[in-house]
Design a protein around this motif. Structure first.
Motif, mmCIF file in Angstrom:
data_model
loop_
_atom_site.group_PDB
_atom_site.id
_atom_site.type_symbol
_atom_site.label_atom_id
_atom_site.label_comp_id
_atom_site.label_asym_id
_atom_site.label_seq_id
_atom_site.Cartn_x
_atom_site.Cartn_y
_atom_site.Cartn_z
ATOM 1 N N ASP A 112 0.827 -1.206 0.000
ATOM 2 C CA ASP A 112 0.000 0.000 0.000
ATOM 3 C C ASP A 112 0.863 1.258 0.000
ATOM 4 O O ASP A 112 1.600 1.523 0.951
ATOM 5 C CB ASP A 112 -0.909 -0.015 1.232
ATOM 6 N N GLU A 113 0.771 2.069 -1.067
ATOM 7 C CA GLU A 113 1.604 3.271 -1.182
ATOM 8 C C GLU A 113 1.237 4.320 -0.140
ATOM 9 O O GLU A 113 2.099 5.071 0.338
ATOM 10 C CB GLU A 113 1.487 3.865 -2.594
ATOM 11 N N GLY A 114 -0.038 4.388 0.192
ATOM 12 C CA GLY A 114 -0.464 5.353 1.203
ATOM 13 C C GLY A 114 0.177 5.072 2.549
ATOM 14 O O GLY A 114 0.604 5.995 3.261
ATOM 15 N N GLU A 115 0.266 3.805 2.915
ATOM 16 C CA GLU A 115 0.900 3.441 4.178
ATOM 17 C C GLU A 115 2.404 3.685 4.135
ATOM 18 O O GLU A 115 2.999 4.105 5.130
ATOM 19 C CB GLU A 115 0.581 1.988 4.513
ATOM 20 N N ILE A 116 3.038 3.425 2.984
ATOM 21 C CA ILE A 116 4.469 3.720 2.853
ATOM 22 C C ILE A 116 4.712 5.204 3.088
ATOM 23 O O ILE A 116 5.597 5.602 3.855
ATOM 24 C CB ILE A 116 4.990 3.310 1.459
ATOM 25 N N ALA A 117 3.889 6.042 2.453
ATOM 26 C CA ALA A 117 4.046 7.488 2.603
ATOM 27 C C ALA A 117 3.808 7.918 4.043
ATOM 28 O O ALA A 117 4.505 8.800 4.570
ATOM 29 C CB ALA A 117 3.092 8.211 1.664
ATOM 30 N N ALA A 118 2.834 7.300 4.711
ATOM 31 C CA ALA A 118 2.500 7.695 6.076
ATOM 32 C C ALA A 118 3.581 7.301 7.074
ATOM 33 O O ALA A 118 3.937 8.079 7.953
ATOM 34 C CB ALA A 118 1.169 7.048 6.472
ATOM 35 N N PHE A 119 4.126 6.106 6.913
ATOM 36 C CA PHE A 119 5.085 5.607 7.886
ATOM 37 C C PHE A 119 6.532 5.993 7.589
ATOM 38 O O PHE A 119 7.361 6.023 8.497
ATOM 39 C CB PHE A 119 4.986 4.078 7.982
ATOM 40 N N CYS A 120 6.884 6.267 6.346
ATOM 41 C CA CYS A 120 8.298 6.404 5.956
ATOM 42 C C CYS A 120 8.718 7.819 5.586
ATOM 43 O O CYS A 120 9.777 8.012 4.976
ATOM 44 C CB CYS A 120 8.599 5.466 4.784
ATOM 45 N N ALA A 121 7.912 8.812 5.941
ATOM 46 C CA ALA A 121 8.240 10.186 5.542
ATOM 47 C C ALA A 121 9.583 10.649 6.080
ATOM 48 O O ALA A 121 10.251 11.487 5.469
ATOM 49 C CB ALA A 121 7.135 11.130 6.006
#
Length: 429
Positions: A68-77
């Motif tokens: 999930d790209e949204g979760e990657i963006a949320a957790f890995c900023a």
């Protein structure tokens, strides 16, 4: 379950397991223990429960997809370094999904992923634009892919392309002016005609590491080398095939060169370790670090003087250009005197006993007791009836003779030399 293992795992699956509070407890300190609380719609099963550091090490985790790209963006900023080596990533599109959602990513390691047949589309290459250090070791990525990435990364500083089985270098139409370090060891770049292409591809190159490539020679003339690598400060040619001093001398034409690593080359095999280092230092006057060790001013002077003496007796036609430069600097030096520092095993001494004097050759590895046995026939006394005294001919007689009273003491410990005296005194009853 078998199909899932075959397809591999997603990036988000792996980090949700590895960095859960159970497996990765919260810790304070730079780069570790950052508690990530993503903002956005409720309902994510991972929400509020990952302790993600800024350096993610996910090597050998079976990752093949992003998730999930949204979760990657949320957790890995906040993530700055990402190690994805030795996974199952074979699709640049999946990799770009991961990278494009990590806005602060500075370091990316994709080593040992099966990317040799993957095609990198320009739209995917844009995702790597913020990366400054990129590792593509043992991926066998084609040069077209390398060029596509370097065109998009305007601030790329370090590139690692080791173990990729390159025997040729495909030039790029667009240079990468930001690259400072190229690490391309353990390939098959035997010919300088391929290596020289790096000059145009990476015009600001500071460090070139190409050990274990068996490079056979450096073929360009000096003025060309100056133009190709004007900023090269460090070069590593360990285990190359260089076999002529002319190749070493050509390194002097690199105007900024100050660090060289050159071990395991055929040229140096016949020399001792001391000779190798001295001759290399003398050949490379601008280099201040050789094979990882700093070159001091005193070591350089010793090496240059050694160099002159080494070539002193060579025919004029075999004396290198550097020899004549150093003779101009130091003059024509005399050979060093040969001093034999090996320990003596025998000495000729004068044996005095009452009015009798006789010159005797004695072994210095024997003991006082053994010397007494040797002198029995000379002085006509039994070993129990003689006292021995050692007289050093070079020491003032005011010190007097030294009694040799310890029967097990070795003679060499007295530092006996030719011309010294042994005084034998009969014991009084």
């Amino acid at each position: 379950m078998e199909q899932l293992e075959e397809d591999g795992r997603t990036f988000m699956q792996v980090i949700s397991e590895k960095y859960s509070p159970e497996n990765f407890p919260y810790r304070r300190g730079p780069g570790v223990g950052v508690v990530v609380v993503p903002s956005g719609p409720q309902g994510s099963p991972m929400k509020d429960r990952l302790n993600l550091p800024s350096v993610l090490v996910l090597n050998g985790c079976g990752i093949s997809r992003a998730g999930d790209e949204g979760e990657i963006a949320a957790f890995c900023a906040h993530v700055m370094e990402l190690d994805l080596s030795d996974n199952k990533l074979r699709d640049w599109h999946e990799i770009s999904k991961i990278v494009s959602n990590i806005p602060n990513l500075d370091f990316l390691n994709l080593s040992s992923n099966p990317l040799n047949e993957a095609t990198l589309e320009p739209s995917c290459a844009e995702a790597f634009s913020r990366v400054r250090r990129l590792v593509l070791n043992n991926t066998q990525v084609p040069w077209d892919t390398v060029h596509a990435i370097t065109r998009e990364i305007s601030e790329l500083e370090e590139l690692f392309l080791c173990l990729n089985e390159y025997s040729t270098v495909s030039p790029s139409t667009v240079s990468c002016a930001s690259l400072r370090l190229l690490h391309i060891t353990d390939n098959h770049l035997h010919h300088w005609a391929e290596v020289r292409k790096f000059g145009a591809m990476f015009p600001a190159l500071d460090t070139l590491v190409m050990a274990n490539n068996n490079l056979s020679s450096i073929q360009d003339p000096g003025d060309t080398l100056q133009r190709l690598f004007p900023h090269l400060r460090s070069i590593n040619l360990h285990n190359s095939g260089l076999h002529q001093w002319e190749d070493i001398e050509k390194l002097n034409f690199l105007p900024k060169l100050e660090e060289v690593r050159l071990q395991g080359i055929p040229l140096l095999q016949s020399y001792t370790n001391t000779e190798r280092r001295s001759l290399m230092i003398a050949h490379l006057p601008s280099v201040n670090n050789l094979n990882g060790s700093a070159v001091s001013d005193s070591e350089r002077e010793d090496a240059e003087r050694f160099f002159i003496r080494y070539y002193l007796d060579h025919p004029v036609e075999k004396q290198p250009y550097r020899y004549h430069c150093l003779v101009t600097k130091y003059g024509k030096l005399e050979p060093l005197a040969e001093i034999d520092l090996r320990p003596q095993f025998h000495a000729r001494v004068e044996v005095h006993c009452e009015d009798k004097v006789e010159e005797v050759s004695i072994r210095l590895d024997q003991t006082v007791a053994e010397l007494k046995k040797q002198l029995r026939a000379v002085v006509r006394l039994s070993t129990n009836n003689m006292r021995l005294y050692y007289i050093d001919k070079d020491i003032d007689c005011a010190f007097g003779p030294e009694e040799m009273k310890y029967s097990t003491r070795a003679l060499h410990s007295y530092s006996i030399r030719d011309g010294d005296e042994i005084l034998v005194v009969p014991k009084t009853k």
